[in-house]
Scaffold this active site. Structure first.
Site, short mmCIF file in Angstrom:
data_model
loop_
_atom_site.label_atom_id
_atom_site.label_comp_id
_atom_site.label_asym_id
_atom_site.label_seq_id
_atom_site.Cartn_x
_atom_site.Cartn_y
_atom_site.Cartn_z
N TYR A 53 42.04 -10.24 -36.63
CA TYR A 53 42.54 -10.43 -35.27
C TYR A 53 42.17 -11.82 -34.77
CZ TYR A 53 42.63 -5.32 -35.52
OH TYR A 53 42.85 -4.03 -35.90
N GLU A 105 30.20 10.20 -19.50
CA GLU A 105 31.56 10.54 -19.06
C GLU A 105 31.78 10.25 -17.57
OE1 GLU A 105 31.41 14.56 -20.57
OE2 GLU A 105 32.95 14.07 -22.06
#
Ligand code: ZN
Ligand code: ZN
Length: 392
Positions: free
Chosen positions: A298, A370
């Site tokens: 990349y 979370e």
């Protein structure tokens, strides 16, 4: 109510989504169930979408016309056996969401929930594109990863600007990290052979020991960054593969080397590669030989300065200035760079440290807090809302 308030009300829903994706991870270009889950959620929201983009990607559009602001999430998992003993543990043997792409997908679906009402009611002028890309972790045999294929498929053609985010399990939870300009490195891989002549370990003079040649080459490679690269620049070459020999008394024919080359500046990248070639060519001084194969990875990810400031201001207003920090340069790579090359872009890091344990990315014990899911959803939605209301 801000998008953050509204996102916090969606917290349980986002956690359930993320856990479902986490329990059913899929490798690059195999995100079939994941894409179905994305499509089903979009369908329930009454959002139009297209599946099968860039193989297993999903592209959705909310609203109509220009400007079109894009938000991106990646969906793929990694070939890792999950070691966490949690209720949402991976049910796919040897596959694990160990980079947090399950969280990214849940956050972008959360942003869709936040934005869909406002766009349907005509509160925002223009449109928002949701890019659920496959294959960030791995490219196909031709070097194509999900973001590259999405760009090539024209998914960003009508897009004015694009924002993405990545959760980071090692940074303080619910803090946002922003950086203008170069942010994440270009990552190239190399595979090399140092070729000698095999023989008896007791009679090196009759062989040409490739281990001896490789040792000199590795030493030279390790001198490239400190002695050849401009010290004000950034780069690294790591030799991560050294393979040779099977018996203690046999000089092998060749040594296989492999490693990674990381850089930000294309000039530095070219120089590191040229110097790697020189370091390997030491084998020829002694009558040996070498081969070198470079695998382009990349490109470096650079945030558009204006978009980075736009994102910084947006995050400060949404979360408070104390939770928005300057990001450090990262030698890790990210294929969002293809989108950032195509359009003005900003990529944010969202701290998501779960507990005192070390849970690095790509490890079998990776996990996130979370509580960041509503924050991620709100950040994405707010970026789009601001852009479309010109409230930048
Ligand atoms: Zn990763
Ligand atoms: Zn990742």
């Amino acid at each position: 109510m801000t998008y953050l308030d509204r996102a916090l009300a969606l917290k349980d829903k986002l956690i359930a989504l993320r856990r479902d994706l986490h329990a059913h991870p899929e490798l690059a270009f195999q995100e079939v169930r994941t894409a179905q889950r994305v499509a089903a959620t979009l369908h329930d929201l009454g959002i139009e979408y297209e599946t099968g983009v860039a193989t297993t990607g999903v592209v959705a559009r909310l609203g109509e016309g220009a400007p079109c602001f894009a938000l991106r999430a990646d969906m793929d998992a990694l070939p890792i056996v999950e070691a966490n003993d949690v209720a949402y543990k991976s049910q796919n043997a040897g596959v694990m969401h160990a980079c947090g792409h399950d969280a990214h997908t849940a956050c972008l679906l959360g942003a869709a929930m936040l934005l869909s009402e406002d766009l349907k009611q005509g509160k925002l002028k223009g449109s928002v594109k949701l890019l659920f890309q496959p294959a960030e972790e791995n490219a196909d045999g031709l070097g194509n990863s999900g973001a590259k294929l999405m760009v090539e498929a024209g998914a960003l053609n009508d897009v004015a600007a694009v924002v993405g985010l990545h959760v980071v399990s090692t940074l303080p939870s619910n803090e946002v990290f922003v950086r203008a300009g170069p942010f994440m490195a270009a990552a190239d891989a190399f595979k090399a052979e140092i070729i000698g002549r095999g023989g008896h370990g007791a009679y090196p003079q009759e062989a040409l020991d490739p281990v001896w040649l490789a040792a000199q080459a590795i030493n030279a490679i390790h001198g490239i960054v400190p002695r050849r690269m401009d010290p004000t620049q950034h780069g690294v070459i790591s030799v991560c593969v050294v393979q040779a020999g099977v018996a203690e008394n046999v000089i092998p024919e060749l040594v296989r080397l492999g490693g990674t080359i990381r850089s930000f500046d294309p000039k530095v990248r070219r120089q590191l590669i040229a110097d790697l070639e020189k370091a390997l060519s030491i084998a020829r001084v002694w009558g040996g030989d070498y081969t070198l194969r470079l695998l382009d990875g990349y490109p470096a990810l650079a945030n558009d300065p204006q978009m980075a400031e736009f994102a910084r201001g947006m995050a400060r207003d949404l979360l408070g200035a104390a939770r928005v920090k300057e990001a450090e340069l990262q030698m890790g790579a990210e294929d969002f760079s293809y989108m950032a090359q195509a359009k003005p872009a900003a990529f944010l890091h969202l701290g998501a440290k779960k507990d005192a344990a070390s849970r690095p990315h790509h490890s079998p014990v990776f996990d996130i807090d979370e509580a960041v899911l509503p924050t991620g959803a709100a950040l994405l939605a707010e970026a789009a809302r601001r852009y479309l209301t010109g409230n930048a």
